[in-house]
Motif scaffolding. Structure first.
Motif, PDB file in Angstrom:
ATOM      1  N   ASP A 198      -0.169  16.191  -0.358  1.00  0.00           N
ATOM      2  CA  ASP A 198       0.632  17.371  -0.655  1.00  0.00           C
ATOM      3  C   ASP A 198      -0.321  18.568  -0.720  1.00  0.00           C
ATOM      4  OD1 ASP A 198       2.651  19.117  -1.253  1.00  0.00           O
ATOM      5  OD2 ASP A 198       2.968  18.397  -3.294  1.00  0.00           O
ATOM      6  N   ASP A 199      -0.647  19.108   0.443  1.00  0.00           N
ATOM      7  CA  ASP A 199      -1.590  20.217   0.550  1.00  0.00           C
ATOM      8  C   ASP A 199      -0.812  21.503   0.794  1.00  0.00           C
ATOM      9  OD1 ASP A 199      -3.653  21.954   0.968  1.00  0.00           O
ATOM     10  OD2 ASP A 199      -4.447  20.946   2.742  1.00  0.00           O
ATOM     11  N   ARG A 200      -0.682  22.327  -0.228  1.00  0.00           N
ATOM     12  CA  ARG A 200       0.110  23.564  -0.122  1.00  0.00           C
ATOM     13  C   ARG A 200      -0.563  24.602   0.779  1.00  0.00           C
ATOM     14  NH1 ARG A 200       4.920  22.879  -3.370  1.00  0.00           N
ATOM     15  NH2 ARG A 200       4.379  21.066  -4.587  1.00  0.00           N
ATOM     16  N   VAL A 201      -1.873  24.537   0.919  1.00  0.00           N
ATOM     17  CA  VAL A 201      -2.583  25.510   1.746  1.00  0.00           C
ATOM     18  C   VAL A 201      -2.248  25.304   3.226  1.00  0.00           C
ATOM     19  CG1 VAL A 201      -4.853  26.325   2.464  1.00  0.00           C
ATOM     20  CG2 VAL A 201      -4.441  25.752   0.070  1.00  0.00           C
ATOM     21  N   SER A 202      -2.292  24.058   3.677  1.00  0.00           N
ATOM     22  CA  SER A 202      -2.017  23.779   5.084  1.00  0.00           C
ATOM     23  C   SER A 202      -0.557  23.377   5.333  1.00  0.00           C
ATOM     24  CB  SER A 202      -2.935  22.665   5.591  1.00  0.00           C
ATOM     25  OG  SER A 202      -2.609  21.446   4.944  1.00  0.00           O
ATOM     26  N   CYS A 203       0.246  23.358   4.274  1.00  0.00           N
ATOM     27  CA  CYS A 203       1.652  22.929   4.360  1.00  0.00           C
ATOM     28  C   CYS A 203       1.766  21.501   4.895  1.00  0.00           C
ATOM     29  CB  CYS A 203       2.474  23.891   5.204  1.00  0.00           C
ATOM     30  SG  CYS A 203       2.559  25.528   4.493  1.00  0.00           S
ATOM     31  N   ASN A 204       0.805  20.674   4.585  1.00  0.00           N
ATOM     32  CA  ASN A 204       0.803  19.283   5.008  1.00  0.00           C
ATOM     33  C   ASN A 204       1.301  18.434   3.843  1.00  0.00           C
ATOM     34  OD1 ASN A 204       0.394  16.884   6.310  1.00  0.00           O
ATOM     35  ND2 ASN A 204      -1.833  16.986   6.264  1.00  0.00           N
ATOM     36  N   ALA A 205       2.490  17.875   3.997  1.00  0.00           N
ATOM     37  CA  ALA A 205       3.058  17.034   2.945  1.00  0.00           C
ATOM     38  C   ALA A 205       3.644  15.790   3.590  1.00  0.00           C
ATOM     39  CB  ALA A 205       4.124  17.799   2.177  1.00  0.00           C
ATOM     40  N   LYS A 206       3.145  14.624   3.183  1.00  0.00           N
ATOM     41  CA  LYS A 206       3.648  13.367   3.723  1.00  0.00           C
ATOM     42  C   LYS A 206       3.332  12.244   2.753  1.00  0.00           C
ATOM     43  CE  LYS A 206      -0.387  13.353   6.661  1.00  0.00           C
ATOM     44  NZ  LYS A 206      -0.831  13.485   8.028  1.00  0.00           N
ATOM     45  N   SER A 207       4.063  11.158   2.891  1.00  0.00           N
ATOM     46  CA  SER A 207       3.821   9.994   2.043  1.00  0.00           C
ATOM     47  C   SER A 207       4.281   8.741   2.767  1.00  0.00           C
ATOM     48  CB  SER A 207       4.562  10.128   0.706  1.00  0.00           C
ATOM     49  OG  SER A 207       5.956  10.132   0.931  1.00  0.00           O
ATOM     50  N   GLN A 208       3.758   7.602   2.341  1.00  0.00           N
ATOM     51  CA  GLN A 208       4.155   6.329   2.925  1.00  0.00           C
ATOM     52  C   GLN A 208       4.004   5.231   1.890  1.00  0.00           C
ATOM     53  OE1 GLN A 208       2.151   5.009   6.482  1.00  0.00           O
ATOM     54  NE2 GLN A 208       3.518   3.263   6.720  1.00  0.00           N
ATOM     55  N   PHE A 243       0.843  -1.189   0.000  1.00  0.00           N
ATOM     56  CA  PHE A 243       0.000   0.000   0.000  1.00  0.00           C
ATOM     57  C   PHE A 243       0.874   1.233   0.000  1.00  0.00           C
ATOM     58  CE2 PHE A 243       0.641  -0.082   4.583  1.00  0.00           C
ATOM     59  CZ  PHE A 243       0.682   1.265   4.918  1.00  0.00           C
ATOM     60  N   SER A 244       0.283   2.321  -0.431  1.00  0.00           N
ATOM     61  CA  SER A 244       0.982   3.608  -0.411  1.00  0.00           C
ATOM     62  C   SER A 244      -0.060   4.719  -0.414  1.00  0.00           C
ATOM     63  CB  SER A 244       1.900   3.752  -1.617  1.00  0.00           C
ATOM     64  OG  SER A 244       1.162   3.785  -2.808  1.00  0.00           O
ATOM     65  N   TYR A 245       0.361   5.878   0.060  1.00  0.00           N
ATOM     66  CA  TYR A 245      -0.485   7.058   0.000  1.00  0.00           C
ATOM     67  C   TYR A 245       0.400   8.282   0.041  1.00  0.00           C
ATOM     68  CZ  TYR A 245       0.094   8.082   4.970  1.00  0.00           C
ATOM     69  OH  TYR A 245       0.620   8.394   6.191  1.00  0.00           O
ATOM     70  N   ASP A 263       5.571  -9.410   2.741  1.00  0.00           N
ATOM     71  CA  ASP A 263       5.570 -10.719   2.091  1.00  0.00           C
ATOM     72  C   ASP A 263       5.874 -11.746   3.178  1.00  0.00           C
ATOM     73  OD1 ASP A 263       5.581 -12.847   0.374  1.00  0.00           O
ATOM     74  OD2 ASP A 263       7.460 -12.317  -0.621  1.00  0.00           O
ATOM     75  N   GLY A 264       4.836 -12.316   3.744  1.00  0.00           N
ATOM     76  CA  GLY A 264       5.000 -13.250   4.854  1.00  0.00           C
ATOM     77  C   GLY A 264       5.442 -12.507   6.107  1.00  0.00           C
ATOM     78  N   ASP A 265       6.575 -12.930   6.665  1.00  0.00           N
ATOM     79  CA  ASP A 265       7.086 -12.289   7.874  1.00  0.00           C
ATOM     80  C   ASP A 265       8.082 -11.172   7.575  1.00  0.00           C
ATOM     81  OD1 ASP A 265       5.587 -13.909   9.499  1.00  0.00           O
ATOM     82  OD2 ASP A 265       7.170 -15.419   9.741  1.00  0.00           O
ATOM     83  N   VAL A 266       8.244 -10.814   6.325  1.00  0.00           N
ATOM     84  CA  VAL A 266       9.189  -9.763   5.928  1.00  0.00           C
ATOM     85  C   VAL A 266       8.401  -8.505   5.564  1.00  0.00           C
ATOM     86  CG1 VAL A 266      10.986  -9.120   4.294  1.00  0.00           C
ATOM     87  CG2 VAL A 266      10.845 -11.468   5.117  1.00  0.00           C
ATOM     88  N   LEU A 267       8.757  -7.423   6.234  1.00  0.00           N
ATOM     89  CA  LEU A 267       8.081  -6.141   6.027  1.00  0.00           C
ATOM     90  C   LEU A 267       9.133  -5.097   5.675  1.00  0.00           C
ATOM     91  CD1 LEU A 267       5.384  -4.462   6.506  1.00  0.00           C
ATOM     92  CD2 LEU A 267       6.357  -3.979   8.752  1.00  0.00           C
ATOM     93  N   GLN A 268       8.820  -4.253   4.713  1.00  0.00           N
ATOM     94  CA  GLN A 268       9.712  -3.134   4.395  1.00  0.00           C
ATOM     95  C   GLN A 268       8.866  -1.958   3.927  1.00  0.00           C
ATOM     96  OE1 GLN A 268      12.429  -4.309   1.371  1.00  0.00           O
ATOM     97  NE2 GLN A 268      10.893  -4.474  -0.223  1.00  0.00           N
ATOM     98  N   GLY A 269       9.395  -0.771   4.153  1.00  0.00           N
ATOM     99  CA  GLY A 269       8.671   0.415   3.725  1.00  0.00           C
ATOM    100  C   GLY A 269       9.431   1.675   4.057  1.00  0.00           C
ATOM    101  N   HIS A 270       8.790   2.773   3.757  1.00  0.00           N
ATOM    102  CA  HIS A 270       9.374   4.076   4.071  1.00  0.00           C
ATOM    103  C   HIS A 270       8.258   5.101   4.153  1.00  0.00           C
ATOM    104  CE1 HIS A 270       8.910   5.363  -0.146  1.00  0.00           C
ATOM    105  NE2 HIS A 270       9.319   4.157  -0.446  1.00  0.00           N
ATOM    106  N   TYR A 271       8.520   6.167   4.902  1.00  0.00           N
ATOM    107  CA  TYR A 271       7.589   7.281   4.952  1.00  0.00           C
ATOM    108  C   TYR A 271       8.371   8.565   5.081  1.00  0.00           C
ATOM    109  CZ  TYR A 271       8.069   7.458  10.071  1.00  0.00           C
ATOM    110  OH  TYR A 271       8.548   7.561  11.345  1.00  0.00           O
ATOM    111  N   SER A 272       7.742   9.664   4.700  1.00  0.00           N
ATOM    112  CA  SER A 272       8.363  10.977   4.849  1.00  0.00           C
ATOM    113  C   SER A 272       7.302  11.961   5.328  1.00  0.00           C
ATOM    114  CB  SER A 272       8.975  11.452   3.535  1.00  0.00           C
ATOM    115  OG  SER A 272       7.977  11.681   2.576  1.00  0.00           O
ATOM    116  N   VAL A 273       7.772  12.946   6.087  1.00  0.00           N
ATOM    117  CA  VAL A 273       6.892  13.963   6.639  1.00  0.00           C
ATOM    118  C   VAL A 273       7.696  15.241   6.799  1.00  0.00           C
ATOM    119  CG1 VAL A 273       7.348  13.286   9.027  1.00  0.00           C
ATOM    120  CG2 VAL A 273       5.226  14.441   8.485  1.00  0.00           C
ATOM    121  N   ILE A 274       7.016  16.376   6.682  1.00  0.00           N
ATOM    122  CA  ILE A 274       7.665  17.670   6.893  1.00  0.00           C
ATOM    123  C   ILE A 274       7.496  18.036   8.359  1.00  0.00           C
ATOM    124  CG2 ILE A 274       7.778  20.086   6.195  1.00  0.00           C
ATOM    125  CD1 ILE A 274       8.371  18.011   3.954  1.00  0.00           C
TER     126      ILE A 274
END
Length: 101
Positions: A17-27, A12-14, A32-43
């Motif tokens: 990027d809202d320039r009005v509220s300066c809210n920018a984030k992603s994930q 999954f991902s989302y 796959d089974g017992d293996v998990l990987q990912g990343h996220y970013s936030v201002i």
């Protein structure tokens, strides 16, 4: 009754990027089974972008690497030359008397 999945899988991902509220984030996350990987970013409130890359598995547990970088890149400024001068001499102004006619 909930069925047990011996080998769960998902992606999954989302992003926001809202320039009005300066809210920018992603994930992004993938399992796959017992293996998990990912990343996220936030201002962050101090103007830095925080990015976290993470993994989790039965052998190594949960591990995360955090990186922070400023959103505004500051360029070096040339030094300013200073030529010192003698301090200015300040004289006390004479006291004026006010006459009432």
């Amino acid at each position: 009754m909930v069925k047990y999945d011996p080998h769960p899988q998902y992606k999954f991902s989302y992003g926001v990027d809202d320039r009005v509220s300066c809210n920018a984030k992603s994930q992004y996350e993938e399992r796959d089974g017992d293996v998990l990987q990912g990343h996220y970013s936030v201002i962050d409130a101090d103007g830095f972008k925080r990015t976290v890359h993470y993994t989790a598995n039965p052998h190594n547990g949960f591990n995360a690497v955090v990186n922070r970088e400023p959103l505004v890149k500051l360029s070096p400024v040339a030094p300013v030359m200073y030529y010192g001068h003698e301090p200015a001499v300040v004289y006390d102004a004479p006291d004026y008397q006010y006459y009432h006619y």
